[in-house]
Scaffold this motif. Structure first.
Motif, short mmCIF file in Angstrom:
data_model
loop_
_atom_site.label_atom_id
_atom_site.label_comp_id
_atom_site.label_asym_id
_atom_site.label_seq_id
_atom_site.Cartn_x
_atom_site.Cartn_y
_atom_site.Cartn_z
N TYR A 50 0.80 -1.22 0.00
CA TYR A 50 0.00 0.00 0.00
C TYR A 50 0.84 1.28 0.00
O TYR A 50 0.29 2.36 -0.16
CB TYR A 50 -1.03 -0.03 1.13
CG TYR A 50 -2.13 -1.00 0.80
CD1 TYR A 50 -3.23 -0.60 0.04
CD2 TYR A 50 -2.05 -2.34 1.17
CE1 TYR A 50 -4.23 -1.50 -0.31
CE2 TYR A 50 -3.03 -3.25 0.82
CZ TYR A 50 -4.12 -2.82 0.08
OH TYR A 50 -5.09 -3.72 -0.29
N THR A 51 2.15 1.14 0.17
CA THR A 51 3.03 2.31 0.02
C THR A 51 3.84 2.22 -1.27
O THR A 51 4.59 3.14 -1.58
CB THR A 51 4.03 2.42 1.19
OG1 THR A 51 4.86 1.26 1.23
CG2 THR A 51 3.31 2.64 2.51
N ARG A 79 -3.83 -7.05 -3.82
CA ARG A 79 -4.80 -6.22 -3.09
C ARG A 79 -6.21 -6.82 -3.07
O ARG A 79 -7.19 -6.11 -2.93
CB ARG A 79 -4.85 -4.79 -3.63
CG ARG A 79 -3.55 -4.05 -3.46
CD ARG A 79 -3.68 -2.61 -3.84
NE ARG A 79 -2.40 -1.93 -3.74
CZ ARG A 79 -2.25 -0.63 -3.69
NH1 ARG A 79 -3.31 0.15 -3.72
NH2 ARG A 79 -1.05 -0.10 -3.62
N ARG A 100 -6.67 -5.54 6.19
CA ARG A 100 -7.58 -4.40 6.01
C ARG A 100 -7.22 -3.28 6.98
O ARG A 100 -7.20 -2.10 6.61
CB ARG A 100 -9.04 -4.83 6.21
CG ARG A 100 -9.58 -5.62 5.04
CD ARG A 100 -11.03 -6.05 5.22
NE ARG A 100 -11.89 -4.88 5.38
CZ ARG A 100 -12.78 -4.75 6.37
NH1 ARG A 100 -12.97 -5.69 7.25
NH2 ARG A 100 -13.53 -3.67 6.43
N THR A 142 -4.27 -2.70 8.37
CA THR A 142 -3.00 -2.12 7.92
C THR A 142 -3.21 -1.20 6.73
O THR A 142 -2.70 -0.07 6.71
CB THR A 142 -2.00 -3.24 7.57
OG1 THR A 142 -1.77 -4.04 8.73
CG2 THR A 142 -0.69 -2.68 7.06
N ALA A 143 -3.94 -1.67 5.74
CA ALA A 143 -4.19 -0.86 4.54
C ALA A 143 -4.89 0.45 4.91
O ALA A 143 -4.54 1.52 4.39
CB ALA A 143 -5.02 -1.65 3.53
N GLU A 144 -5.84 0.39 5.81
CA GLU A 144 -6.58 1.60 6.21
C GLU A 144 -5.66 2.58 6.94
O GLU A 144 -5.73 3.79 6.70
CB GLU A 144 -7.77 1.23 7.09
CG GLU A 144 -8.70 2.39 7.36
CD GLU A 144 -9.38 2.93 6.11
OE1 GLU A 144 -9.65 4.16 6.09
OE2 GLU A 144 -9.62 2.18 5.16
N VAL A 169 -2.46 2.89 6.53
CA VAL A 169 -1.56 3.47 5.53
C VAL A 169 -2.28 4.54 4.72
O VAL A 169 -1.72 5.60 4.42
CB VAL A 169 -0.98 2.38 4.61
CG1 VAL A 169 -0.26 2.98 3.41
CG2 VAL A 169 -0.03 1.46 5.39
N ARG A 170 -3.53 4.30 4.37
CA ARG A 170 -4.28 5.20 3.49
C ARG A 170 -4.89 6.41 4.18
O ARG A 170 -5.14 7.43 3.55
CB ARG A 170 -5.41 4.44 2.80
CG ARG A 170 -4.98 3.44 1.78
CD ARG A 170 -6.18 2.91 1.01
NE ARG A 170 -7.10 2.19 1.87
CZ ARG A 170 -7.48 0.94 1.66
NH1 ARG A 170 -7.04 0.28 0.64
NH2 ARG A 170 -8.32 0.36 2.49
N SER A 171 -5.18 6.29 5.46
CA SER A 171 -6.02 7.30 6.11
C SER A 171 -5.55 7.55 7.54
O SER A 171 -5.06 6.64 8.19
CB SER A 171 -7.47 6.80 6.10
OG SER A 171 -8.31 7.68 6.79
N TRP A 197 6.42 2.10 6.97
CA TRP A 197 6.03 3.21 6.10
C TRP A 197 7.24 4.12 5.93
O TRP A 197 7.59 4.50 4.82
CB TRP A 197 4.85 3.98 6.70
CG TRP A 197 4.38 5.08 5.80
CD1 TRP A 197 3.38 4.99 4.87
CD2 TRP A 197 4.89 6.42 5.73
NE1 TRP A 197 3.25 6.21 4.22
CE2 TRP A 197 4.17 7.10 4.73
CE3 TRP A 197 5.89 7.11 6.39
CZ2 TRP A 197 4.41 8.42 4.39
CZ3 TRP A 197 6.13 8.43 6.06
CH2 TRP A 197 5.40 9.07 5.07
N ARG A 216 9.43 4.72 2.58
CA ARG A 216 9.54 6.04 1.97
C ARG A 216 10.99 6.46 1.76
O ARG A 216 11.31 7.12 0.78
CB ARG A 216 8.79 7.09 2.80
CG ARG A 216 7.31 7.04 2.57
CD ARG A 216 6.99 7.33 1.08
NE ARG A 216 5.62 7.06 0.77
CZ ARG A 216 5.19 5.99 0.10
NH1 ARG A 216 6.04 5.11 -0.34
NH2 ARG A 216 3.92 5.83 -0.15
#
Length: 186
Positions: free
Chosen positions: A70-71, A100, A116, A118-120, A122-124, A155, A159
């Motif tokens: 997700y990154t 995904r 789910r 973890t993805a959330e 990362v996204r929000s 993350w 990056r």
């Protein structure tokens, strides 16, 4: 091609140089060494994530693979493919994460919730109450905090790799974090 050159070895303080000398050569460690004041604690935090979590190693690796996906961090995905396999994450689960398809019925309910969540994260900046409640059903409070720390660490790690175009390397397992020499370098 990396965006930064290797740091000047003469500019690295002796204690940091000694600490790093116990680690295998790695382009990511070189990049992190540009920040001589944080490289040692950053690597020590990675070590803690392999040695001091209540969160099982397999769960940690599922989280890391989801963060990598997700990154968009190919570096983290490449390094943690073999580590996750050794921790018990099967090929099918790794494929589902990388595609995904996190609602795939081939995943256990535990893995679906963990991915789910973890993805959330990362996204929000916020996790919906329903998803948080699902995470609370499968994780202890300590494990929830540990999952968040693993997400944040990877993350950041990802990056550094993506923003600085760090060369993807083959993983050596968790040896760089756990060797006797590394332990003595503290």
């Amino acid at each position: 091609m990396p965006r930064l050159t290797d740091p000047d070895p003469n500019a690295i303080p002796t204690d940091v140089r000694d600490f790093l000398s116990a680690l295998p050569p790695d382009p990511m460690v070189k990049m992190l060494t540009h920040s001589v004041g944080t490289v040692k604690p950053f690597i020590q935090l990675a070590r803690a994530q392999f040695t001091a979590l209540e969160l099982p190693a397999r769960s940690r690796e599922v989280v890391i693979l989801a963060v990598a996906e997700y990154t968009g961090s190919e570096f983290v995905a490449a390094q943690h493919g073999p580590i996750s396999e050794a921790a018990g994450v099967d090929q099918r689960t790794r494929e589902i994460i990388s595609s995904r398809r996190i609602d795939n019925p081939d995943l256990s309910a535990y893995d679906r919730t963990l991915i789910r969540f973890t993805a959330e994260v990362v996204r929000s900046p916020r996790v919906p109450d329903e998803l948080f409640d699902q995470a609370r059903q499968i994780l202890s409070e300590r494990e929830i905090v540990e999952v968040l720390q693993v997400i944040g660490y990877y993350w950041s790690f990802g990056r550094v790799a993506t923003a600085l175009n760090v060369e993807i390397t083959n993983v050596y397992g968790d040896e760089p974090l756990l060797t006797d020499e590394t332990e003595r370098a503290d």
